[in-house]
Design a protein around this motif. Structure first.
Motif, PDB file in Angstrom:
ATOM      1  N   THR A 329       0.980  -1.111  -0.091  1.00  0.00           N
ATOM      2  CA  THR A 329      -0.006   0.056  -0.014  1.00  0.00           C
ATOM      3  C   THR A 329       1.058   1.204   0.028  1.00  0.00           C
ATOM      4  O   THR A 329       1.976   1.264   0.641  1.00  0.00           O
ATOM      5  N   GLU A 335      -3.537   3.643  -2.380  1.00  0.00           N
ATOM      6  CA  GLU A 335      -3.680   2.343  -3.316  1.00  0.00           C
ATOM      7  C   GLU A 335      -3.013   1.068  -2.800  1.00  0.00           C
ATOM      8  O   GLU A 335      -1.954   1.412  -2.442  1.00  0.00           O
ATOM      9  N   SER A 336      -3.713  -0.279  -2.739  1.00  0.00           N
ATOM     10  CA  SER A 336      -2.929  -1.362  -2.661  1.00  0.00           C
ATOM     11  C   SER A 336      -2.854  -2.114  -3.728  1.00  0.00           C
ATOM     12  O   SER A 336      -3.682  -2.077  -4.478  1.00  0.00           O
TER      13      SER A 336
END
Length: 360
Positions: A329, A335-336
């Motif tokens: 992440t 965002e992962s």
């Protein structure tokens, strides 16, 4: 004398069976046999047996099978139970002899074995540094910045040194050829670029019960959690402990949530990426610690900028006994990315090719 109880509580039997399967899936039939022998040998006539059979619903989450197997391995390595040691590698494997000597050890060393269960397993596997290296390269490539590395559940700190080891990764070599520890890992798929400049400006780690690589008893405990028939892992651990003992870094004794809150509340020392990582740790953390750690990461992530990004690399179990899931992440944005999967002991990584890309 052979003892037995009519039936282990279901959660205990399941925990031992799960660990036996995991050991076989990871090429350790001897460790699997230890778990199976325990399932047959435990009885309520020993403190060791009573503690295990009454552990309750957290048996699997608390890695009870690994605690018990580690206790026996420690005893076998200690010189205090030569008959048990004779049933362990590198001697020939005899399942019946192993079961017999485990029963004898429980009879003769009950107090020690029961007490060994007090502390959680420490699986500070240096082979996982191959995963950490890959994640660090991805973050360095995406940000173009040096890294401040922060490890939770760092045990004896062996993986604080991930960039100081040398690597044979099938796709190429990394690190100084003269490094005193060389790790082999089969990098498959869309692997991170080994051409990325990687600079670590500081490194730190925490653990609720850290081990000191310069302490003989601590080294013995850590080695006891390595599965006895995996001789390469034992040799690697011994060398990594020697190297860690020679370094100045020591793991701080702290709750992971509290430690992250302290570390991430301070402003970054210039333009750098903070790189938080953990490997096969999350499952052992108390729920409150997880909540606090997540709240801290999210708050620090909200404050992250392109000049001071925050990354979190996870190598954690997800129910598949054959491999761990790799997740990264990156903030700002949060965002992962599912980076792929890895062998729990670092023998291979299947990279997905997913990951952040540097803005142009």
């Amino acid at each position: 004398m052979t003892h037995s109880i009519p039936q282990l509580p279901e959660e205990i039997a399941k925990a031992l069976a799960f660990q036996a399967k995991a050991c076989r899936d990871l090429a350790s039939p001897f460790a699997a046999a230890v778990c199976e022998a325990l399932a047959q040998s435990l009885d309520e006539n020993s403190a060791f047996g009573r503690r295990i059979s009454s552990w309750g619903a957290r048996a699997k989450a608390d890695a009870l099978a690994l605690r018990a197997a580690g206790a026996l391995h420690f005893l076998a390595r200690s010189g205090k139970a030569p008959a048990l040691a004779a049933a362990y590698p590198p001697n020939a494997f005899d399942a019946a002899a192993l079961a017999r000597e485990i029963e004898r050890a429980i009879d003769e060393h009950d107090v020690f074995l029961a007490g060994f269960l007090d502390r959680p397993p420490q699986t500070n596997e240096a082979g996982r540094s191959s995963v950490i290296l890959g994640g660090a390269l991805i973050v360095a490539a995406a940000t173009g910045l040096p890294l401040e590395t922060l490890e939770i559940g760092a045990s004896a700190g062996l993986n604080l040194n991930f960039d100081r080891y040398a690597y044979d990764l099938r796709v190429g070599a990394f690190g100084a050829p003269a490094a005193e520890l060389r790790l082999a890992c089969d990098w498959r798929g869309a692997a991170p670029s080994l051409e990325t400049a990687l600079r670590i400006v500081s490194r730190a780690g925490c653990d609720i019960d850290p081990l000191d690589p310069s302490d003989a008893e601590h080294r013995a405990r850590l080695l006891a959690y390595v599965w006895p028939d995996q001789m390469e892992r034992l040799a690697r651990m011994e060398q990594a402990l020697v190297l860690a003992a020679a370094r100045r870094e020591r793991v701080e004794r702290a709750d992971a949530g509290d430690w992250l809150a302290t570390r991430l509340s301070a402003p970054p020392a210039g333009s750098l990426a903070r790189f938080v990582y953990h490997t096969v740790v999350w499952q052992y953390l108390p729920p409150e610690t997880k909540r606090n750690a997540m709240a801290t990461l999210e708050a620090a992530g909200a404050a992250a900028t392109p000049e001071t990004p925050l990354a979190r690399l996870q190598m954690e179990a997800d129910g598949d006994t054959r491999s761990a899931a790799l997740t990264l992440t990156l903030w700002p944005g949060g965002e992962s990315f599912a980076l792929g999967r890895a062998d729990f002991h670092g023998r291979w990584i299947e990279w997905s090719g997913a990951g952040p890309h540097r803005a142009t």
